[in-house]
Design a protein around this motif. Structure first.
Motif, short mmCIF file in Angstrom:
data_model
loop_
_atom_site.label_atom_id
_atom_site.label_comp_id
_atom_site.label_asym_id
_atom_site.label_seq_id
_atom_site.Cartn_x
_atom_site.Cartn_y
_atom_site.Cartn_z
N TRP A 79 1.18 -0.88 0.42
CA TRP A 79 -0.01 0.07 -0.10
C TRP A 79 1.21 1.20 0.32
O TRP A 79 2.75 1.59 0.48
CB TRP A 79 -0.97 -0.07 1.41
CG TRP A 79 -0.37 -0.34 2.45
CD1 TRP A 79 0.67 0.82 2.96
CD2 TRP A 79 -0.27 -1.77 2.98
NE1 TRP A 79 0.99 0.11 4.57
CE2 TRP A 79 0.46 -1.16 4.28
CE3 TRP A 79 0.11 -2.85 2.86
CZ2 TRP A 79 1.59 -2.29 5.08
CZ3 TRP A 79 0.40 -3.75 3.36
CH2 TRP A 79 1.27 -3.72 5.10
N ASP A 80 0.53 2.34 0.13
CA ASP A 80 1.13 3.56 -0.66
C ASP A 80 2.10 3.68 -0.63
O ASP A 80 2.94 4.50 -1.24
CB ASP A 80 1.34 4.36 1.21
CG ASP A 80 -0.13 4.42 2.08
OD1 ASP A 80 -1.13 5.05 1.19
OD2 ASP A 80 0.21 4.51 3.26
N VAL A 81 2.49 2.49 -2.81
CA VAL A 81 3.37 3.21 -3.42
C VAL A 81 3.02 3.91 -4.17
O VAL A 81 1.59 3.87 -4.78
CB VAL A 81 3.32 1.87 -4.46
CG1 VAL A 81 4.56 1.10 -5.26
CG2 VAL A 81 3.54 0.65 -2.84
N SER A 82 3.85 5.00 -4.62
CA SER A 82 4.01 5.77 -5.13
C SER A 82 4.50 5.35 -6.82
O SER A 82 6.03 4.73 -6.90
CB SER A 82 3.95 6.24 -5.50
OG SER A 82 4.84 7.22 -4.28
N SER A 83 4.49 5.93 -8.08
CA SER A 83 5.17 6.81 -9.06
C SER A 83 6.12 7.24 -8.88
O SER A 83 5.68 8.43 -8.41
CB SER A 83 4.12 6.58 -10.49
OG SER A 83 5.17 6.43 -11.62
N GLN A 84 7.47 6.38 -9.12
CA GLN A 84 8.97 7.70 -9.83
C GLN A 84 9.50 7.83 -10.39
O GLN A 84 10.18 8.01 -10.65
CB GLN A 84 9.40 6.87 -8.14
CG GLN A 84 9.28 6.63 -6.55
CD GLN A 84 9.94 6.21 -6.62
OE1 GLN A 84 10.52 5.04 -6.71
NE2 GLN A 84 10.10 5.96 -5.09
N GLY A 85 8.34 7.85 -11.67
CA GLY A 85 8.90 7.64 -13.15
C GLY A 85 9.50 6.94 -13.66
O GLY A 85 10.11 5.93 -13.17
N ASP A 86 9.39 6.47 -14.69
CA ASP A 86 10.20 6.17 -15.69
C ASP A 86 9.96 4.84 -15.14
O ASP A 86 10.91 3.89 -15.70
CB ASP A 86 12.01 6.03 -16.16
CG ASP A 86 11.92 7.42 -16.60
OD1 ASP A 86 11.14 7.91 -17.54
OD2 ASP A 86 13.00 8.37 -16.28
N GLY A 87 8.92 4.30 -15.38
CA GLY A 87 8.81 2.63 -14.41
C GLY A 87 9.03 2.39 -13.71
O GLY A 87 8.90 0.69 -13.26
N ALA A 88 9.69 3.48 -12.42
CA ALA A 88 10.57 2.86 -11.49
C ALA A 88 8.76 3.16 -9.92
O ALA A 88 8.35 4.27 -10.48
CB ALA A 88 11.12 3.57 -10.32
N TYR A 89 8.83 2.46 -9.09
CA TYR A 89 7.79 2.57 -8.42
C TYR A 89 7.83 2.18 -6.07
O TYR A 89 8.98 1.46 -6.50
CB TYR A 89 6.78 1.50 -8.39
CG TYR A 89 5.95 2.42 -9.70
CD1 TYR A 89 4.15 2.96 -9.66
CD2 TYR A 89 6.31 1.41 -11.44
CE1 TYR A 89 3.42 3.11 -10.74
CE2 TYR A 89 5.48 1.61 -11.65
CZ TYR A 89 4.19 2.49 -11.87
OH TYR A 89 3.75 2.65 -13.52
N GLY A 90 8.06 3.13 -5.65
CA GLY A 90 8.68 2.95 -4.42
C GLY A 90 7.33 3.91 -3.40
O GLY A 90 6.51 4.01 -4.04
#
Length: 132
Positions: A79-90
C-alpha cells in the motif's frame, strides 16, 4: 469569471482527474507472482488507492495450477506505493506473508514484467511478476 473562482475551478477539476490518472497507470492490473517457498503462485490485483497504488492477493495456485485457499487471499500485500517515473515505483509498505514482516517496496515496470523487491533493513527478497 474572477481569478479566484477560475483557480478554484481548475483545482477542483485537477482533484477529480487525479484518481483517473492513477487508474490509467500501466502498473494497474492483475499480476502473477513467481512460486514462493511453498511453491504457490498468486495473482495480485494492483489498483489505484487515492494518489498511490496498492496490491491485494486475489488468488493462489499450487504447482499444478489448481486454485488453493490460503488465509492470505484478500489481504493487502502492499500500500501507499507511488510512481517515481520511468517505470520505477516505491515508497509505502510491502507485507511479506511467508515471514510476516513489513518491508520497503521497490518495483520496476518493463512492459508486461514487474520486478518487485522488498527490503527490511539489509535483508531483501525479490521476484519478477508477469501481467495476466
Amino acid at each position: 469569471m474572477s481569478k479566484r473562482i477560475h483557480g478554484l475551478a481548475i483545482a477542483a477539476a485537477f482533484a477529480l482527474l487525479m484518481p483517473a490518472l492513477a487508474a490509467a497507470d500501466p502498473i494497474v492490473g492483475v499480476w502473477k507472482t513467481e512460486p514462493d517457498r511453498k511453491n504457490l503462485t498468486s495473482h495480485i490485483k494492483i489498483t489505484a488507492c487515492g494518489k498511490s497504488f496498492c496490491g491485494q492477493i486475489q488468488s493462489a495456485y499450487d504447482s499444478s495450477g489448481k486454485e488453493v485457499q490460503t488465509p492470505n487471499i484478500g489481504k493487502k500485500l502492499f500500500w501507499d506505493v507511488s510512481s517515481q517515473g520511468d517505470g520505477a515505483y516505491g515508497g509505502g509498505e510491502f507485507w511479506v506473508p511467508l515471514i510476516n514482516v513489513d518491508a520497503v517496496p521497490q518495483m520496476t515496470l518493463q512492459g508486461d514484467t514487474l520486478k518487485v523487491k522488498g527490503c527490511e533493513h539489509h535483508l531483501c527478497a525479490h521476484q519478477t511478476w508477469t501481467r495476466l
